[in-house]
Enzyme design. Structure first.
Site, PDB file in Angstrom:
ATOM      1  N   SER A 182      44.725  44.560  10.493  1.00 45.81           N
ATOM      2  CA  SER A 182      45.573  45.489  11.223  1.00 45.81           C
ATOM      3  C   SER A 182      46.532  44.720  12.151  1.00 45.81           C
ATOM      4  CB  SER A 182      44.690  46.491  11.969  1.00 45.81           C
ATOM      5  OG  SER A 182      45.420  47.599  12.409  1.00 45.81           O
ATOM      6  N   HIS A 197      48.336  46.943   6.883  1.00 47.03           N
ATOM      7  CA  HIS A 197      48.534  48.338   6.503  1.00 47.03           C
ATOM      8  C   HIS A 197      49.616  48.944   7.377  1.00 47.03           C
ATOM      9  CE1 HIS A 197      46.519  50.116  10.048  1.00 47.03           C
ATOM     10  NE2 HIS A 197      45.747  49.052   9.986  1.00 47.03           N
TER      11      HIS A 197
END
Length: 140
Positions: free
Chosen positions: A87, A110
């Protein structure tokens, strides 16, 4: 509880930082941008800075602040993915002029996400913020 270690190596010109834990400014986070910057500044001058990362990620803006702190640092910054750079922690990898990753380590990237509760206008505003974060992170 902070979960990063800052170590000045013996020659006085090489610093090492371990960022291990959840990034954010809340009680449940391990690494926050304010403490990170304060402790990095306390090291003083160095010519090389090694940043080791093992983090699932966390809060976008805290991660961006840490990224910008590293990018502005005058030392040559080298980043190392020791386990997981997930992340927002994946963005920290790009703060390094040199980037290294163990063969068995992972990077997880992501699109940013968020949650919102409110009126249609509030939800629409939140969607625009998430899109701004996505554009910003893609630029990095």
């Amino acid at each position: 509880m902070k979960s990063f270690n800052i170590i000045m190596q013996a020659d006085g010109h090489v610093g090492t930082i371990d960022i291990f834990g959840l990034i954010g400014g809340s009680f449940f986070s391990d690494v926050d941008a304010r403490s990170f910057r304060k402790e990095l500044s306390a090291l003083g001058d160095m010519t090389e800075l090694d940043v080791h990362i093992h983090s699932p990620g966390g809060e976008v803006m805290e991660g961006i602040a840490i990224f910008n702190t590293l990018k502005r640092h005058p030392a040559q910054v080298r980043t190392f993915v020791d386990g997981l750079a997930g992340s927002i922690a994946s963005i920290l990898v790009f703060a390094g002029e040199e980037r290294h990753m163990a063969s068995n380590a992972w990077i997880m990237v992501h699109a940013p996400s968020g949650g919102v509760h409110g009126t249609a206008d509030e939800i629409e505003r939140a969607a625009k913020v998430v899109q701004q974060h996505e554009d910003n992170l893609a630029g990095i």
